[in-house]
Design a protein around this motif. Sequence first.
Motif, PDB file in Angstrom:
ATOM      1  N   PHE A 120      14.429  -0.146 -26.197  1.00 48.83           N
ATOM      2  CA  PHE A 120      13.399   0.886 -26.203  1.00 48.83           C
ATOM      3  C   PHE A 120      12.111   0.372 -26.853  1.00 48.83           C
ATOM      4  O   PHE A 120      11.011   0.655 -26.363  1.00 48.83           O
ATOM      5  CB  PHE A 120      13.908   2.133 -26.921  1.00 48.83           C
ATOM      6  N   ALA A 121      12.254  -0.386 -27.918  1.00 49.04           N
ATOM      7  CA  ALA A 121      11.072  -0.942 -28.576  1.00 49.04           C
ATOM      8  C   ALA A 121      10.346  -1.915 -27.649  1.00 49.04           C
ATOM      9  O   ALA A 121       9.103  -1.919 -27.590  1.00 49.04           O
ATOM     10  CB  ALA A 121      11.469  -1.649 -29.866  1.00 49.04           C
ATOM     11  N   ARG A 122      11.103  -2.718 -26.918  1.00 54.48           N
ATOM     12  CA  ARG A 122      10.460  -3.673 -26.012  1.00 54.48           C
ATOM     13  C   ARG A 122       9.824  -2.970 -24.824  1.00 54.48           C
ATOM     14  O   ARG A 122       8.748  -3.370 -24.350  1.00 54.48           O
ATOM     15  CB  ARG A 122      11.477  -4.714 -25.526  1.00 54.48           C
ATOM     16  N   ALA A 123      10.461  -1.915 -24.322  1.00 51.25           N
ATOM     17  CA  ALA A 123       9.864  -1.149 -23.225  1.00 51.25           C
ATOM     18  C   ALA A 123       8.535  -0.552 -23.663  1.00 51.25           C
ATOM     19  O   ALA A 123       7.562  -0.534 -22.892  1.00 51.25           O
ATOM     20  CB  ALA A 123      10.820  -0.055 -22.768  1.00 51.25           C
ATOM     21  N   GLN A 124       8.471  -0.053 -24.890  1.00 47.09           N
ATOM     22  CA  GLN A 124       7.209   0.468 -25.403  1.00 47.09           C
ATOM     23  C   GLN A 124       6.161  -0.641 -25.488  1.00 47.09           C
ATOM     24  O   GLN A 124       5.002  -0.444 -25.101  1.00 47.09           O
ATOM     25  CB  GLN A 124       7.406   1.109 -26.771  1.00 47.09           C
ATOM     26  N   ALA A 125       6.550  -1.801 -25.995  1.00 49.00           N
ATOM     27  CA  ALA A 125       5.602  -2.905 -26.133  1.00 49.00           C
ATOM     28  C   ALA A 125       5.077  -3.369 -24.782  1.00 49.00           C
ATOM     29  O   ALA A 125       3.905  -3.750 -24.646  1.00 49.00           O
ATOM     30  CB  ALA A 125       6.263  -4.064 -26.875  1.00 49.00           C
ATOM     31  N   LEU A 126       5.944  -3.322 -23.766  1.00 43.19           N
ATOM     32  CA  LEU A 126       5.543  -3.717 -22.412  1.00 43.19           C
ATOM     33  C   LEU A 126       4.828  -2.603 -21.664  1.00 43.19           C
ATOM     34  O   LEU A 126       4.341  -2.823 -20.551  1.00 43.19           O
ATOM     35  CB  LEU A 126       6.774  -4.150 -21.611  1.00 43.19           C
ATOM     36  N   ASP A 127       4.774  -1.406 -22.255  1.00 47.31           N
ATOM     37  CA  ASP A 127       4.192  -0.236 -21.609  1.00 47.31           C
ATOM     38  C   ASP A 127       4.902   0.068 -20.296  1.00 47.31           C
ATOM     39  O   ASP A 127       4.281   0.418 -19.289  1.00 47.31           O
ATOM     40  CB  ASP A 127       2.691  -0.421 -21.381  1.00 47.31           C
ATOM     41  N   ALA A 128       6.217  -0.108 -20.313  1.00 48.36           N
ATOM     42  CA  ALA A 128       7.033   0.088 -19.120  1.00 48.36           C
ATOM     43  C   ALA A 128       7.621   1.496 -19.101  1.00 48.36           C
ATOM     44  O   ALA A 128       7.992   2.049 -20.140  1.00 48.36           O
ATOM     45  CB  ALA A 128       8.165  -0.935 -19.078  1.00 48.36           C
ATOM     46  N   VAL A 129       7.719   2.080 -17.917  1.00 43.80           N
ATOM     47  CA  VAL A 129       8.296   3.405 -17.738  1.00 43.80           C
ATOM     48  C   VAL A 129       9.818   3.320 -17.820  1.00 43.80           C
ATOM     49  O   VAL A 129      10.438   2.403 -17.261  1.00 43.80           O
ATOM     50  CB  VAL A 129       7.868   4.001 -16.387  1.00 43.80           C
ATOM     51  N   ILE A 130      10.430   4.272 -18.523  1.00 41.64           N
ATOM     52  CA  ILE A 130      11.883   4.456 -18.528  1.00 41.64           C
ATOM     53  C   ILE A 130      12.183   5.724 -17.735  1.00 41.64           C
ATOM     54  O   ILE A 130      11.845   6.831 -18.152  1.00 41.64           O
ATOM     55  CB  ILE A 130      12.437   4.588 -19.953  1.00 41.64           C
ATOM     56  N   PHE A 131      12.789   5.558 -16.565  1.00 42.60           N
ATOM     57  CA  PHE A 131      13.154   6.692 -15.711  1.00 42.60           C
ATOM     58  C   PHE A 131      14.652   6.904 -15.878  1.00 42.60           C
ATOM     59  O   PHE A 131      15.461   6.064 -15.482  1.00 42.60           O
ATOM     60  CB  PHE A 131      12.788   6.384 -14.262  1.00 42.60           C
ATOM     61  N   MET A 132      15.045   7.999 -16.487  1.00 40.54           N
ATOM     62  CA  MET A 132      16.431   8.225 -16.896  1.00 40.54           C
ATOM     63  C   MET A 132      17.131   9.143 -15.902  1.00 40.54           C
ATOM     64  O   MET A 132      16.922  10.360 -15.912  1.00 40.54           O
ATOM     65  CB  MET A 132      16.469   8.814 -18.307  1.00 40.54           C
ATOM     66  N   LYS A 139       5.018   5.859 -28.331  1.00 38.65           N
ATOM     67  CA  LYS A 139       4.327   5.629 -27.061  1.00 38.65           C
ATOM     68  C   LYS A 139       5.289   5.299 -25.926  1.00 38.65           C
ATOM     69  O   LYS A 139       4.856   4.901 -24.840  1.00 38.65           O
ATOM     70  CB  LYS A 139       3.301   4.509 -27.221  1.00 38.65           C
ATOM     71  N   LEU A 140       6.575   5.459 -26.170  1.00 37.21           N
ATOM     72  CA  LEU A 140       7.570   5.198 -25.132  1.00 37.21           C
ATOM     73  C   LEU A 140       7.413   6.193 -23.994  1.00 37.21           C
ATOM     74  O   LEU A 140       7.334   7.402 -24.219  1.00 37.21           O
ATOM     75  CB  LEU A 140       8.975   5.293 -25.730  1.00 37.21           C
ATOM     76  N   LYS A 141       7.378   5.700 -22.764  1.00 36.91           N
ATOM     77  CA  LYS A 141       7.150   6.546 -21.588  1.00 36.91           C
ATOM     78  C   LYS A 141       8.488   6.838 -20.908  1.00 36.91           C
ATOM     79  O   LYS A 141       9.002   6.025 -20.138  1.00 36.91           O
ATOM     80  CB  LYS A 141       6.179   5.858 -20.633  1.00 36.91           C
ATOM     81  N   ASP A 155       0.806  -1.217   0.000  1.00 37.16           N
ATOM     82  CA  ASP A 155       0.000   0.000   0.000  1.00 37.16           C
ATOM     83  C   ASP A 155       0.843   1.273   0.000  1.00 37.16           C
ATOM     84  O   ASP A 155       0.298   2.370  -0.051  1.00 37.16           O
ATOM     85  CB  ASP A 155      -0.947   0.018   1.198  1.00 37.16           C
ATOM     86  N   ARG A 156       2.182   1.117   0.016  1.00 36.84           N
ATOM     87  CA  ARG A 156       3.038   2.305   0.066  1.00 36.84           C
ATOM     88  C   ARG A 156       4.053   2.384  -1.069  1.00 36.84           C
ATOM     89  O   ARG A 156       4.658   3.446  -1.259  1.00 36.84           O
ATOM     90  CB  ARG A 156       3.805   2.365   1.407  1.00 36.84           C
ATOM     91  N   PHE A 157       4.270   1.282  -1.801  1.00 39.14           N
ATOM     92  CA  PHE A 157       5.334   1.295  -2.795  1.00 39.14           C
ATOM     93  C   PHE A 157       4.946   0.573  -4.081  1.00 39.14           C
ATOM     94  O   PHE A 157       4.237  -0.433  -4.055  1.00 39.14           O
ATOM     95  CB  PHE A 157       6.610   0.622  -2.254  1.00 39.14           C
ATOM     96  N   VAL A 158       5.415   1.103  -5.199  1.00 41.24           N
ATOM     97  CA  VAL A 158       5.635   0.352  -6.427  1.00 41.24           C
ATOM     98  C   VAL A 158       7.124   0.555  -6.739  1.00 41.24           C
ATOM     99  O   VAL A 158       7.804   1.317  -6.050  1.00 41.24           O
ATOM    100  CB  VAL A 158       4.745   0.834  -7.588  1.00 41.24           C
ATOM    101  N   ALA A 159       7.636  -0.115  -7.765  1.00 37.01           N
ATOM    102  CA  ALA A 159       9.080  -0.043  -7.979  1.00 37.01           C
ATOM    103  C   ALA A 159       9.440   0.007  -9.450  1.00 37.01           C
ATOM    104  O   ALA A 159       8.724  -0.503 -10.316  1.00 37.01           O
ATOM    105  CB  ALA A 159       9.778  -1.234  -7.315  1.00 37.01           C
ATOM    106  N   LEU A 160      10.586   0.650  -9.711  1.00 38.53           N
ATOM    107  CA  LEU A 160      11.246   0.662 -11.006  1.00 38.53           C
ATOM    108  C   LEU A 160      12.590  -0.031 -10.836  1.00 38.53           C
ATOM    109  O   LEU A 160      13.350   0.320  -9.925  1.00 38.53           O
ATOM    110  CB  LEU A 160      11.455   2.094 -11.500  1.00 38.53           C
ATOM    111  N   GLY A 161      12.883  -1.006 -11.675  1.00 40.25           N
ATOM    112  CA  GLY A 161      14.082  -1.807 -11.505  1.00 40.25           C
ATOM    113  C   GLY A 161      15.278  -1.269 -12.272  1.00 40.25           C
ATOM    114  O   GLY A 161      15.351  -0.093 -12.630  1.00 40.25           O
TER     115      GLY A 161
END
Length: 387
Positions: free
Chosen positions: A211-223, A267-269, A157-163
Amino acid sequence: MMFTCATPECTSPRHNPRTAATPRRRAAGTRAARAPSSTKIVRSRRGKHLRIDIHCHYLNQAVAAKVAPLNPAQYEPSVEFANALTREVNVKQMRDRGPKLSTIETRLKDMDRMGIDLQAISPAPNQTYYWTEPELGAELSRLVNDRLAEIVATWPDRFVALGTVPLQNVDLALAELERCVKQLGLRGVEINPSVNGMDLTDPRLNLEKLFARAQALDAVIFMHPIGFTQGERLVDHYFNNVIGNPMETTIAASHLIFDGVMQRNPKLKVVLPHAGGYLAHYWARMDHAHRARPDCRTVISKAPSSYLKKMYFDTISFDPQMLRHMIDQYGPGHVLLGTDYPYDMGIDDPVGLIGSVPRLKRAEKDMIEGGNAARLLKIKRLPGRKS
């Protein structure tokens, strides 16, 4: 601030002390922690919108100890391009703020004090370990990501994560990206803006597939940067962070735009920290160059700023007028609350900063404080009853 998750989550006493767990519930919780979660439903017991921090870090001490014999500091621009006083101040910062970086109970108290309901925790920026051999880099990424998934399962209830993924080898990075999203339920990955001195679009890295796979997975890229990688002129006055971090982000984002990554992956995030670096606030120069010079339009067909507007920016601007300008330029739907917790170059009162922005409507404020992050990270809040 208290929240409950409407989807099945881990319910063992060790993972959630507020819930009594039977063996059957415990088994169900384990399955939930391991299964990918495309949408996390969070219910506010106070019936208010969630405040979500998109920019906050966790230091995995076990992984840091594992690589310590390899002297990782020698590979870090933030250490290499720093004078003696800066190194001394940084050592003190790590000593003073270490519990905040690695102890969740301390973090939760700070989140409550700051008015943050949920953090999207990402690794400490220097725990990407691109300088290691690829196989070791992949192993370290797995260890970092497993711990992040454990934190989310323990405090759902307090966290999600970016790996993190080992960008020094694209095939290993792709495999770990898939595991992060599909097996661990992480919402994306944090990457550094360069890899061992190479730009993210360098053909030697072949990261186009990532990058193409991240878009397909709808995954966030935090740079997130770890200092400017050619920082010989930025050694004094902590310049390699003060100036260098926004510069590193600016260069990397410019390559993603001008080398066509954003054009090929519309659609890359991509989330840019520190209010988008310098590029977010001096975009007109690159648009002019694109109009004026043929060597600035060898790949992209539209104005560079049109691709920049597809990116997202955190609120770490330190100034309400600067934040107001960024909202006007990119729209309230592309600005997200960020703190850079727990580092000293972060924002300790992010809610106060957002609240001080002139002419900010309530709906826009709600979007920036949490609504945009909830959409990007697939966090769905159900209306709750006030307690």
